[in-house]
Write a protein that holds these residues in place. Structure first.
Motif, PDB file in Angstrom:
ATOM      1  N   ALA A  10      -2.859  -8.791   2.861  1.00  0.00           N
ATOM      2  CA  ALA A  10      -3.840  -8.152   3.738  1.00  0.00           C
ATOM      3  C   ALA A  10      -3.353  -8.155   5.179  1.00  0.00           C
ATOM      4  N   ALA A  11      -2.700  -9.227   5.608  1.00  0.00           N
ATOM      5  CA  ALA A  11      -2.185  -9.307   6.975  1.00  0.00           C
ATOM      6  C   ALA A  11      -1.072  -8.287   7.205  1.00  0.00           C
ATOM      7  N   VAL A  12      -0.200  -8.114   6.218  1.00  0.00           N
ATOM      8  CA  VAL A  12       0.878  -7.123   6.336  1.00  0.00           C
ATOM      9  C   VAL A  12       0.285  -5.718   6.411  1.00  0.00           C
ATOM     10  N   THR A  13      -0.680  -5.419   5.551  1.00  0.00           N
ATOM     11  CA  THR A  13      -1.320  -4.108   5.553  1.00  0.00           C
ATOM     12  C   THR A  13      -2.069  -3.889   6.861  1.00  0.00           C
ATOM     13  N   PHE A  14      -2.730  -4.916   7.363  1.00  0.00           N
ATOM     14  CA  PHE A  14      -3.440  -4.850   8.642  1.00  0.00           C
ATOM     15  C   PHE A  14      -2.488  -4.479   9.776  1.00  0.00           C
ATOM     16  N   ARG A  15      -1.346  -5.161   9.833  1.00  0.00           N
ATOM     17  CA  ARG A  15      -0.354  -4.871  10.876  1.00  0.00           C
ATOM     18  C   ARG A  15       0.202  -3.452  10.757  1.00  0.00           C
ATOM     19  N   THR A  64     -11.189 -13.267   7.082  1.00  0.00           N
ATOM     20  CA  THR A  64     -12.259 -13.941   6.338  1.00  0.00           C
ATOM     21  C   THR A  64     -11.741 -14.599   5.072  1.00  0.00           C
ATOM     22  N   GLY A  65     -10.486 -14.319   4.703  1.00  0.00           N
ATOM     23  CA  GLY A  65      -9.940 -14.905   3.484  1.00  0.00           C
ATOM     24  C   GLY A  65     -10.579 -14.327   2.235  1.00  0.00           C
ATOM     25  N   HIS A  66     -10.816 -13.024   2.246  1.00  0.00           N
ATOM     26  CA  HIS A  66     -11.422 -12.341   1.100  1.00  0.00           C
ATOM     27  C   HIS A  66     -10.604 -12.636  -0.148  1.00  0.00           C
ATOM     28  N   PRO A  67     -11.248 -13.011  -1.259  1.00  0.00           N
ATOM     29  CA  PRO A  67     -10.506 -13.494  -2.420  1.00  0.00           C
ATOM     30  C   PRO A  67      -9.783 -12.430  -3.233  1.00  0.00           C
ATOM     31  N   TYR A  68     -10.135 -11.161  -3.096  1.00  0.00           N
ATOM     32  CA  TYR A  68      -9.518 -10.131  -3.938  1.00  0.00           C
ATOM     33  C   TYR A  68      -8.863  -9.051  -3.091  1.00  0.00           C
ATOM     34  N   TYR A  69      -7.552  -8.912  -3.232  1.00  0.00           N
ATOM     35  CA  TYR A  69      -6.808  -7.848  -2.570  1.00  0.00           C
ATOM     36  C   TYR A  69      -6.759  -6.667  -3.528  1.00  0.00           C
ATOM     37  N   PRO A  70      -6.881  -5.443  -3.031  1.00  0.00           N
ATOM     38  CA  PRO A  70      -6.904  -4.284  -3.926  1.00  0.00           C
ATOM     39  C   PRO A  70      -5.629  -4.159  -4.759  1.00  0.00           C
ATOM     40  N   GLY A  71      -5.812  -3.658  -5.965  1.00  0.00           N
ATOM     41  CA  GLY A  71      -4.674  -3.403  -6.839  1.00  0.00           C
ATOM     42  C   GLY A  71      -3.872  -2.206  -6.350  1.00  0.00           C
ATOM     43  N   ASN A  76      -3.314   2.563  -3.256  1.00  0.00           N
ATOM     44  CA  ASN A  76      -2.588   3.823  -3.068  1.00  0.00           C
ATOM     45  C   ASN A  76      -3.537   4.999  -2.871  1.00  0.00           C
ATOM     46  N   LEU A  77      -4.608   5.056  -3.641  1.00  0.00           N
ATOM     47  CA  LEU A  77      -5.595   6.122  -3.448  1.00  0.00           C
ATOM     48  C   LEU A  77      -6.223   6.029  -2.062  1.00  0.00           C
ATOM     49  N   TYR A  78      -6.606   4.824  -1.682  1.00  0.00           N
ATOM     50  CA  TYR A  78      -7.238   4.614  -0.383  1.00  0.00           C
ATOM     51  C   TYR A  78      -6.275   4.966   0.752  1.00  0.00           C
ATOM     52  N   ASP A  79      -5.041   4.475   0.663  1.00  0.00           N
ATOM     53  CA  ASP A  79      -4.041   4.755   1.697  1.00  0.00           C
ATOM     54  C   ASP A  79      -3.746   6.251   1.801  1.00  0.00           C
ATOM     55  N   CYS A  80      -3.653   6.919   0.656  1.00  0.00           N
ATOM     56  CA  CYS A  80      -3.425   8.374   0.672  1.00  0.00           C
ATOM     57  C   CYS A  80      -4.607   9.098   1.303  1.00  0.00           C
ATOM     58  N   GLY A  81      -5.805   8.619   1.064  1.00  0.00           N
ATOM     59  CA  GLY A  81      -6.985   9.221   1.675  1.00  0.00           C
ATOM     60  C   GLY A  81      -6.973   9.078   3.182  1.00  0.00           C
ATOM     61  N   ILE A  82      -6.658   7.888   3.673  1.00  0.00           N
ATOM     62  CA  ILE A  82      -6.597   7.667   5.116  1.00  0.00           C
ATOM     63  C   ILE A  82      -5.465   8.495   5.728  1.00  0.00           C
ATOM     64  N   ALA A  83      -4.325   8.564   5.045  1.00  0.00           N
ATOM     65  CA  ALA A  83      -3.203   9.366   5.550  1.00  0.00           C
ATOM     66  C   ALA A  83      -3.570  10.850   5.583  1.00  0.00           C
ATOM     67  N   THR A  84      -4.276  11.327   4.562  1.00  0.00           N
ATOM     68  CA  THR A  84      -4.678  12.734   4.521  1.00  0.00           C
ATOM     69  C   THR A  84      -5.658  13.047   5.641  1.00  0.00           C
ATOM     70  N   GLY A 119     -10.574   5.531  -4.107  1.00  0.00           N
ATOM     71  CA  GLY A 119      -9.961   4.213  -3.934  1.00  0.00           C
ATOM     72  C   GLY A 119     -10.987   3.119  -3.743  1.00  0.00           C
ATOM     73  N   LEU A 120     -12.035   3.401  -2.967  1.00  0.00           N
ATOM     74  CA  LEU A 120     -13.103   2.411  -2.765  1.00  0.00           C
ATOM     75  C   LEU A 120     -13.851   2.114  -4.057  1.00  0.00           C
ATOM     76  N   ILE A 121     -14.153   3.153  -4.822  1.00  0.00           N
ATOM     77  CA  ILE A 121     -14.874   2.950  -6.086  1.00  0.00           C
ATOM     78  C   ILE A 121     -14.030   2.129  -7.052  1.00  0.00           C
ATOM     79  N   LEU A 122     -12.746   2.462  -7.175  1.00  0.00           N
ATOM     80  CA  LEU A 122     -11.876   1.679  -8.051  1.00  0.00           C
ATOM     81  C   LEU A 122     -11.773   0.232  -7.591  1.00  0.00           C
TER      82      LEU A 122
END
Length: 135
Positions: A10-15, A64-71, A76-84, A119-122
């Protein structure tokens, strides 16, 4: 996956999203410097998609130390959506500054929203099943 691994991912993705957001802000600023006093809200605010849509949620996961990082598929769906959405905003900004319009600028918005929401729903479904399996 362990929580410490999730926090690192999450920290790498955040950066990465912060860097992309800064690049978009600088790109929009420089593009508008050479636009002969023609400005576009789409170009000026393009940096908000990666900042609010990317850095904010992954920053929350990091701090916050969220316990689940997205698969992979969720992310990929979420990132593609933000990029689009970001590229669509840039495209619309370029057209606004040039003084023309295109019916294709709405396609970016629709496709970006569909990909982001998918991506959010998945993510929500998979995190629900992970939480259910752990209890």
């Amino acid at each position: 996956m362990y929580t410490s691994e999730n926090k690192k991912l999450a920290a790498v993705t955040f950066r990465r999203y912060l860097i992309v957001s800064a690049f978009c802000g600088v790109f929009g600023f420089i593009y508008e410097l050479f636009s002969h006093d023609v400005y576009s809200a789409s170009m000026a605010l393009m940096f908000l998609f990666p900042l609010i849509g990317g850095a904010l949620p992954f920053g929350i996961m990091t701090f916050t130390g969220h316990p689940y990082y997205p698969g992979r598929l969720d992310r990929n769906l979420y990132d593609c959506g933000i990029a689009t959405l970001t590229v669509g905003s840039c495209f619309k900004g370029v057209l606004d500054i040039y003084g023309t319009t295109s019916k294709f600028s709405n396609v970016y918005l629709i496709a970006g929203l569909v990909l982001t929401i998918a991506g959010l729903i998945l993510y929500l479904v998979s995190s629900f099943f992970v939480a259910k399996l752990q209890h």
